[in-house]
Design a protein around this motif. Sequence first.
Motif, short mmCIF file in Angstrom:
data_model
loop_
_atom_site.label_atom_id
_atom_site.label_comp_id
_atom_site.label_asym_id
_atom_site.label_seq_id
_atom_site.Cartn_x
_atom_site.Cartn_y
_atom_site.Cartn_z
N GLY A 8 0.79 -1.21 0.00
CA GLY A 8 0.00 0.00 0.00
C GLY A 8 0.82 1.26 0.00
N ARG A 9 2.18 1.14 -0.09
CA ARG A 9 3.02 2.33 -0.12
C ARG A 9 3.02 2.94 -1.51
N VAL A 10 3.18 4.27 -1.58
CA VAL A 10 3.21 4.99 -2.85
C VAL A 10 4.61 4.92 -3.40
N VAL B 53 -0.77 14.50 -5.01
CA VAL B 53 -1.41 13.63 -4.03
C VAL B 53 -0.35 12.66 -3.54
N ALA B 54 0.13 12.87 -2.30
CA ALA B 54 1.24 12.06 -1.79
C ALA B 54 0.75 10.86 -1.01
N GLU B 55 -0.35 10.99 -0.30
CA GLU B 55 -0.83 9.90 0.51
C GLU B 55 -1.61 8.89 -0.34
N PRO B 56 -1.59 7.60 0.05
CA PRO B 56 -2.35 6.60 -0.71
C PRO B 56 -3.84 6.96 -0.73
N VAL B 57 -4.41 6.82 -1.87
CA VAL B 57 -5.83 7.14 -2.04
C VAL B 57 -6.71 5.96 -1.62
N ARG C 240 -7.51 -1.68 -2.02
CA ARG C 240 -6.29 -2.04 -2.75
C ARG C 240 -6.26 -3.53 -3.05
N ARG C 241 -6.61 -4.35 -2.06
CA ARG C 241 -6.62 -5.80 -2.31
C ARG C 241 -7.64 -6.15 -3.40
N ARG D 145 5.68 -9.24 -12.41
CA ARG D 145 6.21 -9.45 -11.06
C ARG D 145 7.04 -8.27 -10.56
N SER D 146 6.72 -7.09 -10.97
CA SER D 146 7.44 -5.90 -10.51
C SER D 146 7.05 -5.60 -9.08
N ALA D 147 7.76 -4.64 -8.49
CA ALA D 147 7.45 -4.27 -7.11
C ALA D 147 6.06 -3.62 -7.01
N ALA D 148 5.66 -2.95 -8.06
CA ALA D 148 4.34 -2.32 -8.06
C ALA D 148 3.25 -3.34 -8.27
N SER D 149 2.07 -3.12 -7.58
CA SER D 149 0.96 -4.06 -7.72
C SER D 149 -0.32 -3.40 -8.22
#
Length: 451
Positions: free
Chosen positions: A76-78, A85-89, A95-96, A126-130
């Motif tokens: 859940g980290r950006v 917008v810095a904080e997760p929306v 997210r799941r 399979r990158s770090a981003a989901s």
Amino acid sequence: MRLTAAFALAMTLVLVGAGLFVYLRLKADLDESVDAGLRTRAAAIVTAARGLGVPPAGAGGGQVEESFAQVLDAGGRVLDATGGVAEPVLGDAERRGAERSPVMVERRVEGIEGTARVLARPLPGRSAASVVVVGQSLDDRNVALSGLVTSFAVGGPLAILLASGIGYALATAGLAPVEAMRRRAAEVSLTGDDERLPLPAARDEVRRLGETLNDMLDRLRASFEHERRFVADASHELRTPVAVVKTELEGALRTGDYGPSVREALVAAVEECDHLAQLAEDLLVIARAGDGELPVRRESLAVRPVLDGVRERFAARARERSRQIRVEAGDDLRVRADVVRLGQALGNLVDNALRHGDGDVLLTARSAAGGVELDASDEGPGFDPDIADRAFERFTRGDRARTRGGTGLGLAIVSTVAEAHGGQATIVPGRGATVRIWLPDDGQPSHLGLT
């Protein structure tokens, strides 16, 4: 006015329905446009992720304070963001869910004007981003919808007023022939052969209605004229045989060669002849009256001789009943009247008093209110309360009249004769029954404007 109000209500409902439809349709189109833009930006970011461990969030473009983009990892980290917008929306649950399939939500996001529409979709590989998250401010959409509502709120009433005015003008023009027929119908009488309803020039339903009503009016006039001729002919035919029978009966009474029971039968027969003769006269008046205008021949008359003549006409009948007819009138009273019709009206009053009243009958005359009042009174129980208000209507009879005989025409004829002379007939409240005829005195104009 009712038609205009109904038209305005219908127009209001139509405009409200149309405005609601346009509002919902425009909202759907604007939402679809925003969604298409979000999907395009999200797809661009996913495409840029190929071969990169962390895709740039700015790959999809966008305007600061109107749109934003974020790339989130599995925790859940950006990882990357654009649009301030810095904080997760997204929350953890959202997210799941977005890791499995696209998610579309609307919420307020810090740093974005108004409410934002947010699209989150999974990143393949399979990158770090989901998850990639893109959002768009709905402020422009809301401004457009607000402007539409304002336009309807301002223009709607004006449109309703304009449409109502046009509708009223069209309805008035369309109903003008009907109103013309209504006004003429209020003046039409069965005695006016040339009176017909006006017909519009257009050959439409209104004209066909007028033609049908004119045909019906012709049939009613023909039927009325036929019945009036029949009544007049019947009354003429009745008068002669009734007079002959009465003469024979009176001759038999004068001989005195009979017993008490025969005398009683002869007296009753003479009274019935008087009744038949009066009925014939009443029917003739009805036939000649038409729509209530009885033709009369006015001449200057002394009132006292007319009253004395009526008394003499009914004196024998009153004596048979051990009753008297008295006259109280000055010798100087005069009226302009038809002597035959006035005598008929007073005769009807005396006949009613002898038939339905008790005690002596009093005929009086006096000056009053620029005319002469002629009263016929008796000492009986008076008029039934249930018919006092309608006693001068044709065929009105109380319970005593039904048991003692009567046609219900006597007082109607009295009223007709009085009105034909510009006067009126009324019932005077008090003990016994008193009917009053008011007539203009000699040289006075009638209060009804007749001459």
